[in-house]
Enzyme design. Sequence first.
Site, mmCIF file in Angstrom:
data_model
loop_
_atom_site.group_PDB
_atom_site.id
_atom_site.type_symbol
_atom_site.label_atom_id
_atom_site.label_comp_id
_atom_site.label_asym_id
_atom_site.label_seq_id
_atom_site.Cartn_x
_atom_site.Cartn_y
_atom_site.Cartn_z
ATOM 1 N N TRP A 100 -5.792 4.936 -3.861
ATOM 2 C CA TRP A 100 -5.584 3.486 -3.881
ATOM 3 C C TRP A 100 -5.418 2.868 -2.503
ATOM 4 O O TRP A 100 -5.711 1.700 -2.301
ATOM 5 C CB TRP A 100 -4.372 3.143 -4.743
ATOM 6 C CG TRP A 100 -3.033 3.487 -4.134
ATOM 7 C CD1 TRP A 100 -2.434 4.707 -4.113
ATOM 8 C CD2 TRP A 100 -2.130 2.588 -3.468
ATOM 9 N NE1 TRP A 100 -1.217 4.639 -3.480
ATOM 10 C CE2 TRP A 100 -0.998 3.346 -3.075
ATOM 11 C CE3 TRP A 100 -2.161 1.223 -3.179
ATOM 12 C CZ2 TRP A 100 0.076 2.785 -2.399
ATOM 13 C CZ3 TRP A 100 -1.083 0.659 -2.501
ATOM 14 C CH2 TRP A 100 0.021 1.443 -2.120
ATOM 15 N N THR A 158 1.214 -6.430 -12.435
ATOM 16 C CA THR A 158 1.503 -7.703 -13.105
ATOM 17 C C THR A 158 2.723 -8.449 -12.572
ATOM 18 O O THR A 158 3.317 -9.250 -13.285
ATOM 19 C CB THR A 158 1.671 -7.466 -14.619
ATOM 20 O OG1 THR A 158 2.761 -6.559 -14.836
ATOM 21 C CG2 THR A 158 0.405 -6.918 -15.230
ATOM 22 N N TYR A 187 -8.135 -3.706 -7.096
ATOM 23 C CA TYR A 187 -6.843 -4.186 -7.577
ATOM 24 C C TYR A 187 -7.068 -5.579 -8.163
ATOM 25 O O TYR A 187 -7.179 -6.563 -7.432
ATOM 26 C CB TYR A 187 -5.814 -4.211 -6.445
ATOM 27 C CG TYR A 187 -4.999 -2.933 -6.355
ATOM 28 C CD1 TYR A 187 -5.586 -1.695 -6.628
ATOM 29 C CD2 TYR A 187 -3.657 -2.952 -5.999
ATOM 30 C CE1 TYR A 187 -4.852 -0.521 -6.558
ATOM 31 C CE2 TYR A 187 -2.907 -1.781 -5.920
ATOM 32 C CZ TYR A 187 -3.514 -0.575 -6.199
ATOM 33 O OH TYR A 187 -2.783 0.582 -6.130
ATOM 34 N N ASP A 245 4.203 7.527 -5.914
ATOM 35 C CA ASP A 245 3.808 6.720 -4.768
ATOM 36 C C ASP A 245 5.009 5.936 -4.245
ATOM 37 O O ASP A 245 6.010 5.784 -4.925
ATOM 38 C CB ASP A 245 2.690 5.746 -5.160
ATOM 39 C CG ASP A 245 3.174 4.687 -6.146
ATOM 40 O OD1 ASP A 245 3.920 5.052 -7.067
ATOM 41 O OD2 ASP A 245 2.801 3.510 -6.001
ATOM 42 N N GLU A 246 4.893 5.439 -3.027
ATOM 43 C CA GLU A 246 5.846 4.504 -2.426
ATOM 44 C C GLU A 246 7.303 4.961 -2.618
ATOM 45 O O GLU A 246 8.136 4.233 -3.157
ATOM 46 C CB GLU A 246 5.639 3.099 -3.018
ATOM 47 C CG GLU A 246 4.253 2.538 -2.730
ATOM 48 C CD GLU A 246 4.052 1.147 -3.287
ATOM 49 O OE1 GLU A 246 3.229 0.397 -2.737
ATOM 50 O OE2 GLU A 246 4.706 0.794 -4.293
#
Length: 765
Positions: A414, A481, A441, A347-348
């Site tokens: 997502w 996190t 999320y 992803d990304e």
Amino acid sequence: MGAVLFSVLLSISVARAQEADPARYAIVPYPQQLVPAAGDFVITSKTRLVLPSDKTFFSKEAAQLQALIRQGLGQALPVAAKAGNGTIVLKQDTQLAGEEDYTLAVTPQQVTIAAKTPTGMFRAVQTLRQLMPVAIEGVKNAKLAKMAIPAVKITDHPVYGWRGMHLDVSRHFFSVDYLKKFIDLLALYKMNKFHIHLTDDQGWRIEIKKYPLLTEQGAWREFNNQDSVCMEKAKTNPDMAIDQSHIIRKNGKTLYGGFYTQAQMKEVIAYAAARHIDMIPEIDMPGHMMAAIKAYPYLSCEGGSTWGPLFTTPICPCNEKTFEFAENVYSEIFALFPSEYVHLGADEVEKSSWAKSPLCEGVMKANNLKTVEELQSYFVKRMEKFFNSKGKKLIGWDEILEGGISETAILMYWRSWVPDAPVKAAKNGNKVIMTPGNPLYFDGIPDRNSISNVYHFDPVPKGLTADEAAHIIGAQANTWTEWIPSEKRADFMIFPRMTALAEVLWTHRQDYDNYLLRLHQQYKRLDQLKVHYRMPDLDGFTDDNVLVGKTVLKLQKPAPDISIRYTTDGTAPTMSSPELPEAFIVPGPGTIKLASFSPSGSSSDIYTLNYRKQSFFPPVNVEGLQSGLQVQYFGSSYKGVTKLPDTADSIVHVSNAIIPEGMGKGGKAFGAKLVGYIEVPETAIYSFFLTADDGANLYIEGDKVVDNDGWHAPVQKSGQVALQKGLHPFELKFVEGGGGYTLKLEYRVNGGKIQAVPDSWFKRK
């Protein structure tokens, strides 16, 4: 006739289940069928355990049941050969359909647990555990003389096969002990997948023997900007403090991080397997690889990694050494993790370095690839072939759709702002795991709507036939996190939201009010387990409040044993702060801070209530108005609503305080002003509740009523304004930073129900 009789009996069973006392049967997730009964089965030292003829079949699950009983009575039960009064009987039932199916029959004379497989038996033991006294939790010996189990008949099975939780251990590191605690809690609530995000730009957390620099260098960092944010927040919230046990001094530098040795990870995997939980590893590539590229610079097309416009330089999919590295890393991961599922990430990805690479130009030409998106697909498909050759199934984030996807890859959805992604994948025949950012999320700051949003989540998106919907194999919540630096903070962000998701995925039958009653009982169990969960919300106030004459603050406790404590000097409330009186007279303008505390010491959010004096705004008189609001659209990126310009790119009209469909399409950044008038039906103090992702401010009569500005995940802020009956100028400013938006305006008056603002209240020129 038989079918009719069965239907009647089932209806009676469901009706009885709805009538079951939630305090007596406080099971989460709720069973598919539960028929309450009178009386209790009482476990004492004289109770006997009866195993099936093949005593090894349920031996591990029997040992786990014995461990629970030992925690209560201080001793395990003797084993008997035959069932009878005063026995707990474990038996195999090959007629049950699923691997996780079980039945549980409790009478005052006997307990009978039946399952087809050890997994089903383990799920049954967790149900029995939740029917046991909470005193057994978190202790070696509660020294109970007896343990009463309420009589009941349960027939149970899960609706979804994938019931997952994700934990990012890269941005902040978590101890082996915490991973085991996390696994225990997953097991308690019948979750069966633990997706562990092991690597990212901020840290590489798993030992790879062939590439030792990944952990020697990649597992450690100097404090970054995310750590600095946590440190600042720790000044008023100790849960935000960096864990000192993960800080070292090396070569004159203070370094923060850590990693798991392969031996440690084997131990954790075995611990999860014993609780019938699959651990799904994720080594995120080709993007999010800065920690690896800094250790081995040849992995990128440019040599080294830096931050681009959005993300970091990825590894190079056009160099055979990259694939050699990736396959070597994953070979060691495959040897560690027995799960058939492995997550590639994907992803990304910042692809600009690929577009400039002569190597990539050659690979794209040789493979007839027209775009860098197709080049990413080339990387994913090649890795999937490697996965498959080792008996593994590849999971990727929904970006793997871009450029084409194989029929066998599993898609993890997502991006809430790309709603057709799971639909396309399911129609293509791919299995889909739903993890939409809103509401799943769990790194998003929770508010009073968070549990409800999770509980009312439907894993099956609209637009699928029944056959296509079968490709939705379940869902999971993801906990990233960046701003979760401690184990206490992780508990706070995950619980109790996870219990709501557990019920969605196991039971898939909504009864929210009943769930909340059972959840209140679960808090006592979580207290015993030392879970630092988020306390139930306090209600009856807003963030910003107006004083018009004498104002009395009256709050209802979420539970009788909870105390609400307050300060007026700006400091954070503690257990030693004064308890809020039942009817507290607000002394005047200023700030009141509130927090609730459980007997075990768990605390709520700190609520900051600002009070200011205000007179009632008189109405305005404007003729020739139409229904609705004017929306001024600004097609650029703005960090806050105060940055919005005066001149709009375009103007449309809406019926309420909503963003028109199509604005920000494709996850693009934009801004908007919703302008007009609000016509209130009576003179009163109005409380407004504004939920926004990203930022939004509400202005009435030019007065800032709610401040919810800045880029952030969906969060609710609130404020008050005193209005006379009639028409008042209204403006709502909104900015979206990209990636999908939320905007919702609600109101309450005179302590009534929070509800949507009616369309009829809005007027425009």
